[in-house]
Enzyme design. Structure first.
Site, PDB file in Angstrom:
ATOM      1  NE  ARG A  94      60.303 133.487 174.768  1.00  0.00           N
ATOM      2  CZ  ARG A  94      60.601 134.706 174.392  1.00  0.00           C
ATOM      3  NH1 ARG A  94      61.649 135.305 174.903  1.00  0.00           N
ATOM      4  NH2 ARG A  94      59.875 135.336 173.492  1.00  0.00           N
ATOM      5  CG  HIS A 108      52.384 100.408 187.305  1.00  0.00           C
ATOM      6  ND1 HIS A 108      52.112 101.267 188.334  1.00  0.00           N
ATOM      7  CD2 HIS A 108      51.180 100.047 186.783  1.00  0.00           C
ATOM      8  CE1 HIS A 108      50.802 101.422 188.454  1.00  0.00           C
ATOM      9  NE2 HIS A 108      50.212 100.686 187.519  1.00  0.00           N
ATOM     10  CB  THR A 165      30.471 149.898 168.362  1.00  0.00           C
ATOM     11  OG1 THR A 165      29.875 150.930 167.577  1.00  0.00           O
ATOM     12  CG2 THR A 165      30.264 150.209 169.844  1.00  0.00           C
ATOM     13  CG  HIS A 166      30.195 147.442 164.440  1.00  0.00           C
ATOM     14  ND1 HIS A 166      29.828 146.129 164.229  1.00  0.00           N
ATOM     15  CD2 HIS A 166      29.170 147.998 165.133  1.00  0.00           C
ATOM     16  CE1 HIS A 166      28.637 145.904 164.753  1.00  0.00           C
ATOM     17  NE2 HIS A 166      28.220 147.018 165.326  1.00  0.00           N
ATOM     18  CB  SER A 171      65.945 143.282 163.073  1.00  0.00           C
ATOM     19  OG  SER A 171      65.102 142.811 162.026  1.00  0.00           O
ATOM     20  CE  LYS A 204      57.012 148.101 163.165  1.00  0.00           C
ATOM     21  NZ  LYS A 204      56.704 146.786 162.562  1.00  0.00           N
ATOM     22  NE  ARG A 205      59.266 154.722 171.219  1.00  0.00           N
ATOM     23  CZ  ARG A 205      59.335 155.623 172.210  1.00  0.00           C
ATOM     24  NH1 ARG A 205      58.396 155.651 173.140  1.00  0.00           N
ATOM     25  NH2 ARG A 205      60.324 156.487 172.259  1.00  0.00           N
ATOM     26  CD  GLU A 226      52.463 142.189 168.394  1.00  0.00           C
ATOM     27  OE1 GLU A 226      52.032 142.835 167.429  1.00  0.00           O
ATOM     28  OE2 GLU A 226      53.678 141.952 168.561  1.00  0.00           O
TER      29      GLU A 226
END
Length: 454
Positions: A11, A78, A151-152, A277, A282-283, A289
């Site tokens: 993996r 050992h 920003t923010h 699935s 969706k892409r 991530e």
């Protein structure tokens, strides 16, 4: 147990990096230390030259296996004793007394750790440099494209889209500098025996260590207890965690810019790939991530490595077990993250049309900073001008008006600025500031830092 592989080989982790932390490679490192110590001792007359050469040849023969050491370890319980015994099996009776002479287990453990870190950095550093180079080229490619600076999470002002990449490129180049700087502190050879005095080898122990270090391409320890100080390892882990955090920083920006509402960039979506699935359209930015996820695991190892710094007296074993996970884990995962992020950035899809469109979704309010500047240059006190700019912006937002129209229709502006002057403000290309110069400076700096890897 000589080594533990915490990562599923199928993996995560390149084969090149995984091999460094394999059980047999750990054995080979430790045998190389035994051979280097014996040769160094023979060179200064501590043991005979023939014995030194014999031990060295046996250690480097490739005939001593992790499997055999495990068999012996099952009896002795050992690992180092088992390794020494397996080396003795390959040497003559006259040479056996001088195997491991003056050494202790951690001379092998710590020095082999250094060898693993040395070889891991030889894999990681060029990849960091490559990442810096790719990002610098992207910065130049997109330097003239005005984009929303946030920003923010809010639209703030206009930025060169290339400046995003320039920031990341400079950061990666700094990691190359840090890696170079820490080598002399973390790649340590220690052959000073039980409590760091070189007791059995006496005054000659420092010369043995100096020679062994040179053979192993490491730096001789200045002072140790039975172990190399663990702040050295903490620095290694911390630096890799810094690299991981920069990679996550890039990943998070890509993830945010790929949001449906923003849509300025996207990870490459190959033919036949499925984003969900359940939702065919969706892409998802799954690779970015993944980098974010692994970065959290890498950073978690920093706390463990810091806990290992304070040990009892000249040493205890409270660090030993976790280090067999920590050092391989951070090395393997950062290598994996570099591989992943390099592919992401190299193939990043940039939607220039959407970048421009996003400049105007606030109906021109992103130009507020420059409207304020124009009033100030007309002699309007800053806070008077500020309040007017803010007032008209809020009113325009409530009414759904274009900001430029609201300004032209307000006396606070029309009495000080002509329509032509106002219109000139609302041109994004004019507001990139020193972006081009900054990007060129970053490119030059990056090239200078990574030149030995090009």
């Amino acid at each position: 147990m000589l080594a533990i592989l915490p990562i599923d080989n199928g993996r995560y982790g390149t084969k090149e990096m995984m091999d460094i932390f394999s059980e047999q490679r750990k054995v080979d490192y430790q045998l190389e230390i035994e051979g280097a110590a014996a040769m160094s001792q023979s060179e200064i007359g501590m043991i005979s030259k023939s014995v030194g050469k014999e031990i060295f040849r046996a250690a480097m023969s490739g005939k001593i296996t992790a499997k055999r050491i495990k068999q012996l370890e099952a009896k002795s319980d050992h690992d180092t004793a088992a390794l020494v015994e397996s080396l003795s099996e390959k040497c003559s009776k006259s040479a056996r007394p001088w195997i491991h002479y003056g050494l202790t287990s951690n001379d092998l453990v710590d020095t082999s750790n250094s060898m693993q870190m040395r070889d891991a950095l030889q894999i990681i550093e060029p990849k960091v440099a490559k990442m810096a180079s790719i990002l610098a080229k992207k910065a130049v490619k997109y330097e003239k494209i005005p984009a929303v600076g946030r920003t923010h999470g809010q639209h703030a002002s206009i930025i060169s889209f290339g400046l995003k990449f320039a920031n990341w490129a400079a950061e990666m180049a700094k990691h190359v500098e840090r890696i170079e700087e820490i080598k002399k502190r973390i790649l340590i050879c220690k052959t000073l025996g039980v409590v760091g005095t070189g007791s059995l080898m006496g005054a000659k122990s420092l010369e043995v260590q100096k020679r062994a270090s040179k053979r192993l391409k490491l730096f001789p320890a200045e002072v140790t207890t039975q172990v190399v100080p663990r702040e050295r390892y903490a620095e290694y882990v911390f630096e890799l965690a810094l690299i991981g955090s920069t990679l996550e920083k890039i990943a998070i920006e890509i993830r945010n810019l790929q949001r449906t509402e923003i849509g300025e960039v996207a990870e490459q979506f190959k033919k036949g790939q499925m984003g969900s699935s359940a939702v065919p359209v969706k892409r998802n930015p799954i690779k970015s991530e993944r980098v974010s996820s692994l970065s959290k695991l890498v950073r978690s190892q920093v706390a463990v490595s810091f806990e290992n710094i304070p040990l009892w007296h000249e040493r205890d074993l409270s660090n030993s077990a976790n280090e067999r996970f920590v050092i391989p884990t951070v090395s393997i995962l950062v290598d994996e993250m570099l591989e992943t992020m390099t592919r992401i950035v190299s193939n990043l899809m940039v939607n220039e049309k959407r970048i421009v469109e996003n400049l105007y979704i606030t109906k021109g309010q992103i130009f507020a900073e420059f409207v304020l500047e124009a009033l100030i240059k007309k002699g309007i006190p800053r806070f008077v001008a500020y309040k007017d700019v803010q007032r008209v912006a809020f009113e325009a937002n409530d009414k759904g008006m274009q900001y430029i129209d609201a300004i032209k229709n307000d006396k606070a502006f029309s009495s000080n600025l002509t329509d032509k002057e106002i219109s000139a403000i609302f041109s994004p290309e004019k507001h990139l500031g020193a972006s081009s110069a900054i990007i060129k400076n970053v490119q030059k700096s990056v090239q200078n830092t990574i030149k030995k890897f090009i």
